[in-house]
Design an enzyme around this catalytic site. Structure first.
Site, PDB file in Angstrom:
ATOM      1  N   HIS A  12      -6.426  49.988  36.938  1.00 47.67           N
ATOM      2  CA  HIS A  12      -6.945  50.682  38.125  1.00 47.67           C
ATOM      3  C   HIS A  12      -7.561  51.996  37.689  1.00 47.67           C
ATOM      4  O   HIS A  12      -6.927  52.782  36.982  1.00 47.67           O
ATOM      5  CB  HIS A  12      -5.827  50.931  39.143  1.00 47.67           C
ATOM      6  CG  HIS A  12      -5.547  49.746  40.013  1.00 47.67           C
ATOM      7  ND1 HIS A  12      -5.057  49.863  41.301  1.00 47.67           N
ATOM      8  CD2 HIS A  12      -5.673  48.407  39.782  1.00 47.67           C
ATOM      9  CE1 HIS A  12      -4.899  48.653  41.826  1.00 47.67           C
ATOM     10  NE2 HIS A  12      -5.278  47.759  40.927  1.00 47.67           N
TER      11      HIS A  12
ATOM     12  N   TYR B  24      -1.785  56.014  49.131  1.00 47.24           N
ATOM     13  CA  TYR B  24      -0.644  56.859  49.486  1.00 47.24           C
ATOM     14  C   TYR B  24      -1.021  57.544  50.791  1.00 47.24           C
ATOM     15  O   TYR B  24      -1.940  58.358  50.811  1.00 47.24           O
ATOM     16  CB  TYR B  24      -0.376  57.899  48.402  1.00 47.24           C
ATOM     17  CG  TYR B  24       0.159  57.345  47.100  1.00 47.24           C
ATOM     18  CD1 TYR B  24      -0.693  56.890  46.103  1.00 47.24           C
ATOM     19  CD2 TYR B  24       1.529  57.290  46.873  1.00 47.24           C
ATOM     20  CE1 TYR B  24      -0.207  56.382  44.907  1.00 47.24           C
ATOM     21  CE2 TYR B  24       2.031  56.783  45.684  1.00 47.24           C
ATOM     22  CZ  TYR B  24       1.159  56.332  44.702  1.00 47.24           C
ATOM     23  OH  TYR B  24       1.655  55.823  43.520  1.00 47.24           O
TER      24      TYR B  24
ATOM     25  N   PRO C 158      10.182  57.354  43.856  1.00 48.56           N
ATOM     26  CA  PRO C 158       9.103  56.464  43.413  1.00 48.56           C
ATOM     27  C   PRO C 158       7.696  56.947  43.744  1.00 48.56           C
ATOM     28  O   PRO C 158       6.724  56.355  43.318  1.00 48.56           O
ATOM     29  CB  PRO C 158       9.419  55.169  44.161  1.00 48.56           C
ATOM     30  CG  PRO C 158      10.168  55.608  45.374  1.00 48.56           C
ATOM     31  CD  PRO C 158      10.967  56.787  44.925  1.00 48.56           C
TER      32      PRO C 158
ATOM     33  N   LYS D 153       6.815  57.192  38.409  1.00 46.40           N
ATOM     34  CA  LYS D 153       7.172  57.687  37.074  1.00 46.40           C
ATOM     35  C   LYS D 153       8.441  57.065  36.495  1.00 46.40           C
ATOM     36  O   LYS D 153       8.735  57.282  35.315  1.00 46.40           O
ATOM     37  CB  LYS D 153       7.336  59.209  37.104  1.00 46.40           C
ATOM     38  CG  LYS D 153       6.037  59.939  37.353  1.00 46.40           C
ATOM     39  CD  LYS D 153       5.035  59.691  36.256  1.00 46.40           C
ATOM     40  CE  LYS D 153       3.699  60.321  36.515  1.00 46.40           C
ATOM     41  NZ  LYS D 153       2.596  59.545  35.910  1.00 46.40           N
TER      42      LYS D 153
ATOM     43  N   TYR E   6      -0.810  61.732  37.147  1.00 51.90           N
ATOM     44  CA  TYR E   6      -0.594  60.348  37.591  1.00 51.90           C
ATOM     45  C   TYR E   6      -0.807  59.354  36.440  1.00 51.90           C
ATOM     46  O   TYR E   6      -0.007  58.446  36.240  1.00 51.90           O
ATOM     47  CB  TYR E   6      -1.531  60.006  38.748  1.00 51.90           C
ATOM     48  CG  TYR E   6      -1.133  58.740  39.492  1.00 51.90           C
ATOM     49  CD1 TYR E   6      -1.606  57.502  39.093  1.00 51.90           C
ATOM     50  CD2 TYR E   6      -0.279  58.788  40.579  1.00 51.90           C
ATOM     51  CE1 TYR E   6      -1.238  56.343  39.754  1.00 51.90           C
ATOM     52  CE2 TYR E   6       0.106  57.633  41.254  1.00 51.90           C
ATOM     53  CZ  TYR E   6      -0.384  56.410  40.836  1.00 51.90           C
ATOM     54  OH  TYR E   6      -0.011  55.261  41.495  1.00 51.90           O
TER      55      TYR E   6
END
Ligand code: APR
Ligand code: PHB
Length: 389
Positions: free
Chosen positions: A72, A200, A292, A296, A384
Site C-alpha cells: 500500500h 482511519y 492497534p 505497531k 506509519y
C-alpha cells in the site's frame, strides 16, 4: 535437554527469532503453551512496515508474502466527509505491506518445520531458573512429564500474559501504562474492501477503521465503550455504526455482509523495563503493548527481534557480548517512539467519555492541519511506514 537459546512463546516474535538464529547456526528450543491451531486462530492486525518485510525476507519467509500480500502506497484519514490521503510513497519513498499476522505466523511455522526446528506445544508450568547466573535453565511439563533445558540464554517471547516478564523481580521492574476508556469492536467479512486503502475515520459517532486482508476479505473496527459485550452488537447494528463513521462517498459503494469473526479488543499502551534480566531478554508483547491504532504491535516485536538476533548470534558464535549488553537500550529507544506515535494516533482519532467540546475541536483541527500541511503528513508517514532500526 541442552540448547543455545530457549525461546518461551511460539507466537510471531518467538518463531521469527528462532528462524533467524537457526539460519545462523544457533540452536533453539521453542516452548509454546497452546497448540499450533490455537496460535494460528488468533485474528490480529495486518500492516507490515518495510523493516518487518525485510526481516521476514531475511528469515526466508518472504515468498508467499510477495505473492499474496498487498503493498500500500498510502492510507486515508477522514473527519466525517473530509478525506486526507497520506501518500507514503511520495512523502517517504516507501510503502507498507498489507499481509495478515496469521499468514506471517503460518509462514514462520512452515519455515521452522522445513529446517527441523524443535517447537514443543502444549507445555505447562514453565519456570525460568537462574536467569541472573551464567547457567540458566528452564523447567516445564510436557506430555505429562517434568522436563529441563539447560541453555546459554532465554528469550521471553510469551506475550503480555507470559511468565518471562514476571521472572524479573517485581521491585526491579518499572511499568508504564495508559489504559484507554474504550475498545475496538472488530469484524471480518467476506466482502470487498470499502476502499483500496485503509481508512482511519474520526466522526461525530466516534472512531472507525476500514481495513482488509484481500480482495474478498475485509476487516472493520468501530470504537465501543469497554463495558459493551459482543452479543449486544448484531451485524446490522455494526454496519449501521460503521456507515455513520465513514465518509459519505465511501458508504455509497460499501458492500455489507455477515461477519465471520467478531470480537472486542481493549486499548492499552504498556511498557515494562528492564528488557533484560541477566541472561533473560524480553521481546514483543512480553515487554510492551501498543493500541492497534498505529498498527505497531507486530512491527515492534519484529524490531526487538532484529536487535536481539544479531546480539545473540555474536554472543553464542563469537562470545562477543557487546550486542546483548546494548539490546535493551537500542530496543527501548525505538519502542518509546512507537509508543508515542500509537498514543498520538489514539488520542487524535477517538472520542473520550465525558470529553468537552474543546477536545472534539482539537481532533478536527488536527485532521484539518493534516490536510493542509505536507510536513504534518510527512511526519505521520515516516512513523506509519516505520522509523529506522
Ligand atoms: N509458556 C509458553 N508459551 C506461552 C506462555 C508460557 N507461560 N505464555 C504465553 N505463551 C505463548 C502464547 O500462547 C502465545 O502463542 O506465547 C505466545 C506469545 O505470542 P503473542 O502474544 O502473539 O506475542 P508476540 O509473539 O510478541 O507477538 C506480538 O502479537 O499480540 C500481537 O499485537 C501483538 O502483533 C503483536 C504480536
Ligand atoms: C487490521 O487490518 O486489522 C488493522 C490495520 C491497521 C491497524 C489496526 C488493525 O492500525
Amino acid at each position: 535437554m541442552k540448547t543455545d537459546v530457549v525461546i518461551i512463546g511460539g507466537g510471531p516474535s518467538g518463531l521469527l527469532l528462532s528462524q533467524l538464529l537457526n539460519r545462523a547456526g544457533v540452536a533453539t528450543i521453542v516452548l509454546e503453551r497452546t497448540g499450533r491451531a490455537r496460535v494460528l486462530s488468533r485474528i490480529r492486525a495486518g500492516v507490515l512496515e518495510q523493516g518487518t518485510v525485510r526481516m521476514l525476507q531475511e528469515a526466508g519467509v518472504g515468498e508467499r508474502m510477495a505473492r499474496e500480500g498487498h503493498p500500500h502506497e498510502g492510507c486515508i484519514f477522514s473527519d466525517d466527509d473530509l478525506m486526507v490521503r497520506i501518500d507514503f510513497k511520495e512523502l517517504t519513498g516507501k510503502t507498507v505491506m498489507v499481509y495478515g499476522q496469521t499468514e506471517v505466523t503460518t509462514d514462520l511455522y512452515a519455515a521452522q518445520d522445513a529446517i527441523g526446528a524443535t517447537i514443543l506445544h502444549e507445555v505447562a508450568d514453565v519456570v525460568i531458573c537462574d536467569a541472573d547466573s551464567d547457567a540458566p535453565f528452564v523447567t516445564f511439563t510436557h506430555e505429562g512429564v517434568q522436563k529441563r533445558i539447560d541453555c546459554a540464554y532465554v528469550a521471553g517471547c510469551d506475550g503480555f500474559h507470559g511468565v518471562s516478564r514476571k521472572t524479573i523481580p517485581q521491585d526491579r521492574r518499572r511499568e508504564f501504562e495508559r489504559v484507554y476508556p474504550f475498545g475496538w469492536l472488530g469484524i471480518l467479512s467476506r466482502t470487498p474492501p470499502a476502499h483500496e486503502e485503509l481508512i482511519y475515520a474520526n466522526s461525530a459517532n466516534g472512531f472507525a477503521l476500514a481495513s482488509m486482508r484481500n480482495e474478498m476479505l475485509s476487516r472493520y473496527y468501530v470504537q465501543v465503550p469497554l463495558t459493551d459485550k459482543v452479543e449486544e452488537w448484531s451485524d446490522d447494528r455494526f454496519w449501521e455504526r460503521l456507515t455513520s463513521c465513514l465518509p459519505g462517498d465511501v458508504v455509497k459503494t460499501l458492500v455489507t455482509g455477515p461477519s465471520i469473526e467478531k470480537s472486542i479488543a481493549p486499548l492499552r499502551s504498556f511498557v515494562s523495563e528492564p528488557l533484560r534480566w541477566g541472561r533473560l531478554f524480553l521481546v514483543g508483547d512480553a515487554a510492551h503493548i501498543v493500541p492497534p491504532t498505529g498498527a505497531k504491535g507486530l512491527n515492534l516485536a519484529v524490531s526487538d527481534v532484529f536487535y536481539l538476533h544479531e546480539a545473540l548470534i555474536a554472543a553464542v558464535k563469537q562470545g562477543d557480548t557487546r550486542g546483548i549488553d546494548g539490546y535493551a537500550a537500542r530496543a527501548l529507544a525505538r519502542i518509546w517512539k512507537a509508543m508515542r506515535f500509537s498514543w498520538s494516533m489514539t488520542t487524535m482519532l477517538h472520542h473520550f467519555e465525558g470529553e468537552d467540546g474543546f477536545a472534539g475541536q482539537m481532533r478536527k483541527a488536527t485532521l484539518l492541519h493534516l490536510s493542509q500541511s505536507e510536513t504534518a503528513r510527512r511526519d505521520l508517514a515516516e512513523n506509519y511506514i516505520g522509523l529506522p532500526y
